[in-house]
Design an enzyme around this catalytic site. Structure first.
Site, short mmCIF file in Angstrom:
data_model
loop_
_atom_site.label_atom_id
_atom_site.label_comp_id
_atom_site.label_asym_id
_atom_site.label_seq_id
_atom_site.Cartn_x
_atom_site.Cartn_y
_atom_site.Cartn_z
N HIS A 122 0.80 -1.22 0.00
CA HIS A 122 0.00 0.00 0.00
C HIS A 122 0.84 1.27 0.00
O HIS A 122 0.37 2.33 0.42
CB HIS A 122 -1.00 0.01 1.17
CG HIS A 122 -2.22 0.87 0.92
ND1 HIS A 122 -2.88 0.91 -0.29
CD2 HIS A 122 -2.89 1.73 1.72
CE1 HIS A 122 -3.89 1.75 -0.21
NE2 HIS A 122 -3.93 2.26 1.00
N SER A 144 19.36 2.39 -2.85
CA SER A 144 19.72 2.93 -1.54
C SER A 144 18.81 4.09 -1.16
O SER A 144 18.47 4.92 -2.01
CB SER A 144 21.17 3.43 -1.57
OG SER A 144 21.41 4.26 -0.45
N SER A 168 -3.16 6.03 10.18
CA SER A 168 -2.17 6.91 9.56
C SER A 168 -0.86 6.87 10.35
O SER A 168 -0.88 6.73 11.57
CB SER A 168 -2.71 8.35 9.56
OG SER A 168 -1.68 9.26 9.24
N THR A 188 20.35 7.79 -1.65
CA THR A 188 20.49 8.45 -2.96
C THR A 188 19.13 8.85 -3.49
O THR A 188 18.11 8.21 -3.21
CB THR A 188 21.15 7.50 -3.98
OG1 THR A 188 20.33 6.32 -4.12
CG2 THR A 188 22.55 7.11 -3.56
N ASP A 244 20.95 2.61 -6.99
CA ASP A 244 19.76 3.47 -6.87
C ASP A 244 18.70 2.93 -5.92
O ASP A 244 17.71 3.57 -5.65
CB ASP A 244 19.16 3.75 -8.26
CG ASP A 244 18.58 2.51 -8.93
OD1 ASP A 244 18.53 1.44 -8.30
OD2 ASP A 244 18.16 2.61 -10.10
N TYR A 252 -12.51 0.44 0.64
CA TYR A 252 -12.52 0.29 2.10
C TYR A 252 -13.65 -0.61 2.59
O TYR A 252 -14.65 -0.81 1.90
CB TYR A 252 -12.67 1.66 2.76
CG TYR A 252 -11.40 2.48 2.68
CD1 TYR A 252 -10.60 2.66 3.81
CD2 TYR A 252 -11.00 3.05 1.49
CE1 TYR A 252 -9.42 3.40 3.74
CE2 TYR A 252 -9.83 3.78 1.41
CZ TYR A 252 -9.05 3.96 2.54
OH TYR A 252 -7.88 4.67 2.46
N GLU A 303 -9.18 -2.43 2.16
CA GLU A 303 -8.67 -1.80 3.38
C GLU A 303 -9.75 -1.88 4.47
O GLU A 303 -10.70 -1.11 4.47
CB GLU A 303 -8.31 -0.34 3.10
CG GLU A 303 -7.43 -0.19 1.87
CD GLU A 303 -7.05 1.26 1.57
OE1 GLU A 303 -6.69 1.99 2.51
OE2 GLU A 303 -7.12 1.66 0.40
#
Length: 692
Positions: free
Chosen positions: A107, A628, A267, A631, A626, A492, A453
């Site tokens: 998600h 990581s 949240s 970065t 890339d 939902y 959800e």
């Protein structure tokens, strides 16, 4: 038997276990990101790669298997699932099927969209984007193949514990509608429990883990344009970095999945909702601000910016999972089984009690759907909790999309209908009718694969109902976990009581007020079939459609590109400084090309490296790629077929001093004749710089 021999049996491997990880990032530019439904939020680069993580558990004695996949995507779509199952069937025959393969999305709201077949999802993702869909399907299949190849005798352990300071309920006023007697049984309005499944081989070598925890991966907000896997992805990154020592991110055999659960109203933005313009709290039933309305009400994470909030929440989750993993001692044992049905969710009769039967509805979205949430506001300034239609939008809707039927209006009451998606069929249905319900049991662990959800309380009711069903049919003590965002996306699922106040989550409960009751009835049926060993007697149900759309897209086409006069692709436009200290940002800008060229050219393309000069070997060694989180890769489109790429390295504390450089790898489109362009690879490098 003597006491000591039973101990030896306990040490024996009970299952065959395999884990695999594969890239599923897809195009990182121009494709809208999936999650906030904000058409302005298109990809413009990369913060971290997206991976599919797969786990196969098999019975060494027979052909029984269970596959669990957690992919760093917004949700699994029906299109993705059908294509994955088709590929698995052609590779493995009847070994991996719709009943024993669970596909779950983490998600993240920062992954490319465009992988849906139902029309509603085309609106914000510019249609069906084949390269995005293919990357996800191929990545999932590849991760399952790797897990399949890696299977060895192994053991599973389960543990559970509480995660603090990492979530808030973002619809607390809806939660309060649930009966007080029910709320009294819980200490919090979110589920703080994390469940961890640990996997080791028979020699005790670590293979991987799955964590289930309910939190929205929305620490990165809707102003972000860099593709990334958000807080739970950062937790995976930290765990895998620790276990795959000396490997680049995304490499190494240990696989750590942080999967979604009943996160509907949860949240990670723990400081709560504030008005962006005035700074005052907007923690009110409508989530609205005195000036600017609901559009100004946004939740804030614990960090100073979204990048830091992502790391803080991700690290909290990682540290708890690590502790639970290290202490896990309760072994999972027992048979493997799986149960699955396709159900027409727009027409389920639910027996509430002996005298009272209710029905689900054709899908529809209410007004508050367009309001969005405190984690990301909607495209129109509707306020949350709207129980009266707005005549202006109603008229637009009638012109655009037709008036909902009286039957649908009555069925969804008190929801004021904004989009009667179940009655829209052009050019294809707008929303699914046929939905997967599925449970996979690995011994004492039951994984409920849910298609959307569930809110905190909906999830509690579902788990409790399934647990009591197992209890009453002779399999007591099951560990029941919910895996969210599985198989097909149906928005939902709120409780009946939460539905009555029609905030965002309720407006997005598309099958009406009795959606949860219908799912509880269906999942009880699956649990009963597993407990009684009667899964083969479950009716399959109506098969979902596979629409013959291959690609419908509003994405700009990939045309020939050019470099500025006197420059070529990969040339440096803005150079690094000669020297940096830790905690500073090394930055270089190159003549760039559209990153979509690379995604459409190779399944896995690495855009950048950070390299350190080794005096011992007199050569450059790659220390980061890339994938990581230190970065950042930014692409910005200019005019006349030109574009720039900026690479940043946020140099962490503890970086080894020495000489470094940043390199960029891309592909540009070159016109070779009137009708033909070819894709040409190129690279560029910064000058060397010192980290002191």
């Amino acid at each position: 038997a003597p006491a000591d021999s039973s101990n030896n049996v306990a040490e024996e491997a009970r299952y065959l276990v395999g884990a695999g990880r594969a890239d599923c990032t897809g195009p990182v530019a121009q494709v809208p990101l999936m999650g906030y439904a904000n058409a302005e939020q298109v990809g413009g680069g990369l913060l971290s790669r997206l991976y599919s993580r797969a786990f196969v558990v098999a019975d060494p004695k027979d052909s029984k298997r269970v596959v669990f996949v957690s992919a760093d995507i917004g949700m699994v779509s029906q299109r993705v699932r059908l294509e994955v199952l088709k590929q698995l069937r052609s590779k493995y025959g009847e070994l991996y099927r719709q009943d024993n393969v669970i596909l779950s999305g983490t998600h993240t709201h920062s992954g490319p969209g465009g992988y849906f077949q139902y029309t509603l999802f085309w609106i914000t993702s510019k249609g069906l984007v084949r390269p995005a869909l293919s990357s996800i399907v191929n990545g999932i299949v590849k991760s399952i193949e790797i897990a399949h190849e890696n299977m060895k005798k192994g053991r599973l352990f389960i543990n559970r514990g509480t995660v603090e300071n990492s979530q808030i309920n973002r619809s607390p006023f809806s939660y309060l509608e649930n009966p007080e007697s029910e709320r009294r049984r819980y200490s919090s309005n979110t589920d703080k429990e994390m469940v961890v499944l640990k996997m080791v081989d028979e020699d005790g070598h670590e293979l991987g883990l799955i964590s289930w925890f309910a939190v929205h991966p929305v620490s990165m907000n809707n102003s972000n344009h860099l593709v990334n896997s958000d807080n739970v992805g950062y937790a995976s990154y930290l765990f895998e970095k620790e276990k795959n020592k000396g490997m680049l991110p995304g490499q190494g055999s240990f696989v750590a999945a942080f999967a979604s659960s009943n996160l509907g109203d949860v949240s990670p933005n723990t400081r709560g909702p504030f008005c962006v313009n005035t700074g005052e709290s907007c923690d009110n039933p409508q989530s609205t601000c005195p000036v600017g309305g609901a559009a100004m009400c946004m939740a804030q994470g614990p960090g100073s910016d979204m990048f830091e909030s992502t790391r803080i929440i991700g690290q909290n989750i990682f540290l708890k999972a690590k502790e639970l993993y290290e202490k896990a001692s309760q072994e999972v044992r027992g048979p493997l089984s799986s149960a699955h049905q396709w159900v027409n969710m727009s027409d389920v009769s639910v027996e509430l009690n002996a005298t009272h039967t209710v029905k689900t509805c054709k899908p529809a979205l209410g007004h508050s759907f367009a309001a969005g949430t405190i984690d990301g506001v909607g495209a129109f300034n509707f306020t949350q909790g709207s129980v009266e239609g707005d005549p202006f939008w109603d008229q637009i809707r009638d012109q655009l999309l037709g008036e909902p039927s009286n039957e649908t209006k009555a069925c969804h009451k008190p929801k004021p209908i904004l989009f009667s998606t179940g009655e829209m069929t052009w050019p294809h249905p707008w929303h699914p009718d046929i939905v997967d319900v599925q449970i996979a049991a690995i011994g004492s662990l039951a994984i409920l694969a849910v298609p959307g959800e569930f809110t905190t309380m909906s999830g509690r009711r579902l788990r409790e109902a399934v647990k009591s069903e197992f209890d009453s049919h002779g399999t007591p003590g099951m560990n029941v976990v919910i895996a969210g965002l599985c198989n097909v996306y149906t928005h939902y699922i709120t409780t009946y009581e939460e539905y009555q106040v029609q905030r965002y989550e309720a407006a997005s409960t598309i099958y009406g007020p009795h959606t949860l009751s219908a799912y509880i009835q269906l999942y009880r049926g699956l649990a009963k079939a597993i407990a009684l060993n009667a899964t083969q007697d479950l009716p399959r149900g109506p098969e979902p459609p596979l629409f013959n759309v291959t690609s419908v897209t509003l994405l700009p086409s990939l045309s020939a590109e050019s470099a500025p006069a006197g420059k070529t692709f990969g040339d440096v436009l803005e150079e690094v400084r000669p020297e940096y200290q830790e905690r500073e940002v090394a930055e270089v800008t190159f003549v760039g090309a559209n990153p979509r060229n690379s995604a459409e050219n190779a399944t896995e393309h690495n855009f950048l490296t950070v390299e350190r000069y080794s005096n011992i070997s007199s050569s450059w060694r790659v220390v980061l790629n890339d994938a990581s989180w230190d970065t950042r890769f930014y692409w910005s489109k200019g005019s006349r077929g030109q574009s720039n790429v900026t690479i940043e390295w946020h140099i962490p504390a503890g970086t080894e001093p020495g000489a470094y450089r940043l390199r960029y790898f891309g592909h540009y489109k070159k016109k070779v004749s009137l009708f033909r362009t070819i894709t040409v690879p190129f690279e560029g490098s910064s000058s060397a710089f010192q980290v002191t």
